[in-house]
Design an enzyme around this catalytic site. Structure first.
Site, mmCIF file in Angstrom:
data_model
loop_
_atom_site.group_PDB
_atom_site.id
_atom_site.type_symbol
_atom_site.label_atom_id
_atom_site.label_comp_id
_atom_site.label_asym_id
_atom_site.label_seq_id
_atom_site.Cartn_x
_atom_site.Cartn_y
_atom_site.Cartn_z
ATOM 1 N N GLY A 131 -1.675 -6.695 -5.749
ATOM 2 C CA GLY A 131 -0.384 -6.714 -5.065
ATOM 3 C C GLY A 131 0.203 -5.315 -5.042
ATOM 4 O O GLY A 131 -0.268 -4.421 -5.763
ATOM 5 N N GLN A 188 7.131 0.826 -4.700
ATOM 6 C CA GLN A 188 6.091 1.522 -5.495
ATOM 7 C C GLN A 188 5.499 2.704 -4.735
ATOM 8 O O GLN A 188 4.870 3.571 -5.336
ATOM 9 C CB GLN A 188 4.973 0.550 -5.898
ATOM 10 C CG GLN A 188 5.443 -0.518 -6.896
ATOM 11 C CD GLN A 188 4.319 -1.456 -7.280
ATOM 12 O OE1 GLN A 188 4.035 -2.411 -6.574
ATOM 13 N NE2 GLN A 188 3.675 -1.174 -8.391
ATOM 14 N N CYS A 241 0.688 -3.564 -14.017
ATOM 15 C CA CYS A 241 1.465 -3.026 -12.894
ATOM 16 C C CYS A 241 0.884 -1.665 -12.536
ATOM 17 O O CYS A 241 0.638 -0.845 -13.432
ATOM 18 C CB CYS A 241 2.933 -2.883 -13.299
ATOM 19 S SG CYS A 241 3.981 -2.260 -11.966
ATOM 20 N N LEU A 242 0.686 -1.440 -11.245
ATOM 21 C CA LEU A 242 0.107 -0.159 -10.820
ATOM 22 C C LEU A 242 1.078 0.997 -11.082
ATOM 23 O O LEU A 242 0.652 2.147 -11.130
ATOM 24 C CB LEU A 242 -0.283 -0.231 -9.337
ATOM 25 C CG LEU A 242 -1.369 -1.274 -9.010
ATOM 26 C CD1 LEU A 242 -1.599 -1.360 -7.507
ATOM 27 C CD2 LEU A 242 -2.677 -0.968 -9.740
ATOM 28 N N HIS A 247 6.015 -11.272 -9.295
ATOM 29 C CA HIS A 247 6.011 -9.886 -9.808
ATOM 30 C C HIS A 247 6.423 -8.919 -8.681
ATOM 31 O O HIS A 247 7.227 -7.998 -8.894
ATOM 32 C CB HIS A 247 4.605 -9.578 -10.336
ATOM 33 C CG HIS A 247 4.359 -8.179 -10.793
ATOM 34 N ND1 HIS A 247 4.070 -7.844 -12.107
ATOM 35 C CD2 HIS A 247 4.310 -6.998 -10.112
ATOM 36 C CE1 HIS A 247 3.884 -6.544 -12.208
ATOM 37 N NE2 HIS A 247 4.004 -5.999 -10.999
ATOM 38 N N GLU A 248 5.875 -9.141 -7.477
ATOM 39 C CA GLU A 248 6.161 -8.221 -6.357
ATOM 40 C C GLU A 248 7.612 -8.364 -5.880
ATOM 41 O O GLU A 248 8.270 -7.366 -5.567
ATOM 42 C CB GLU A 248 5.188 -8.458 -5.196
ATOM 43 C CG GLU A 248 3.717 -8.268 -5.530
ATOM 44 C CD GLU A 248 3.395 -6.967 -6.238
ATOM 45 O OE1 GLU A 248 4.119 -5.988 -6.063
ATOM 46 O OE2 GLU A 248 2.410 -6.952 -7.015
ATOM 47 N N HIS A 305 9.885 -6.446 -7.964
ATOM 48 C CA HIS A 305 9.933 -5.011 -7.615
ATOM 49 C C HIS A 305 11.022 -4.745 -6.567
ATOM 50 O O HIS A 305 11.693 -3.711 -6.607
ATOM 51 C CB HIS A 305 8.593 -4.551 -7.039
ATOM 52 C CG HIS A 305 7.582 -4.100 -8.053
ATOM 53 N ND1 HIS A 305 7.809 -3.050 -8.923
ATOM 54 C CD2 HIS A 305 6.322 -4.533 -8.321
ATOM 55 C CE1 HIS A 305 6.735 -2.870 -9.685
ATOM 56 N NE2 HIS A 305 5.817 -3.754 -9.345
#
Ligand code: K1U
Ligand code: ZN
Length: 170
Positions: A45, A50, A92-93, A134-135, A138
């Site tokens: 994702g 981000q 998480c990236l 999660h996204e 963000h």
């Protein structure tokens, strides 16, 4: 085009993102870039903040084996969440190599606008459900470490500050 992924702590990762009013060619390109960036990372994702864009857009593909199933969701909203919770060890990236168990509703129904401007609604379960929540977090300036206790959160934030310092020196 692969875009650089912001690393926590960064003020842009704490902001409430703006809804998308119209799906323009620039926003379709952003969605394509985000998918390319996500596959390259690799991740399952990615949310627009981000890559430094404070708009309500997320991309996902939680298929690990088999044909790709890329999704781009503009203005995603959770319209229903199950009472049942599930625990997943999230990453998480924007917080590389740090993982922690997070409890979230096991299933959610999400409504969004697709790249053609059509409204879609779908129920997500398993990794898809964890990932979409999660996204969407963000887009509201929330990271998975915000679900952890203050000591664990501070420890991860210090590690990320050090990582950013080291990367800046390279
Ligand atoms: O938002 C992000 O930073 C992406 C994140 C999404 C996510 C993963 C797991 C649980 C919740 C949300 C990632 O993709 S982290 C990388 C990852 O999980 C992964 C990488 C390669 C293959 C499979 C998974
Ligand atoms: Zn993340």
């Amino acid at each position: 085009m692969i875009r650089p992924i912001l690393i926590h702590p960064d003020p842009r990762l704490k902001k409430l993102c703006e809804p998308v009013a119209e799906i323009t060619p620039e926003l379709r390109q952003l969605a394509a870039d985000m998918l390319e960036t996500m596959y390259d990372a690799p991740g399952v994702g990615l949310a627009a903040p981000q890559v430094g864009v404070l708009k309500r857009l997320i991309v996902m593909d939680c298929i690990k084996d088999g044909p790709a199933q890329p999704m781009a969701l503009f203005n995603p909203v959770v319209t229903w969440a199950s009472e049942d919770l599930s625990t997943y060890e999230e990453g998480c990236l924007s917080i590389p190599e740090q993982y922690a168990d997070v409890n979230r509703p096991a299933e959610v129904i999400v409504r969004w606008t697709d790249v053609d401007g059509a409204t879609q609604e779908r129920q997500f379960s398993g990794l898809w459900s964890t990932c979409v929540q999660h996204e969407i977090d963000h887009l509201d300036g929330k990271l998975f470490i915000d679900y952890l206790g203050p000591l664990k959160r501070q420890m991860i934030t210090r590690k990320m500050t050090k990582l950013k310092r080291e990367r800046a020196r390279e």
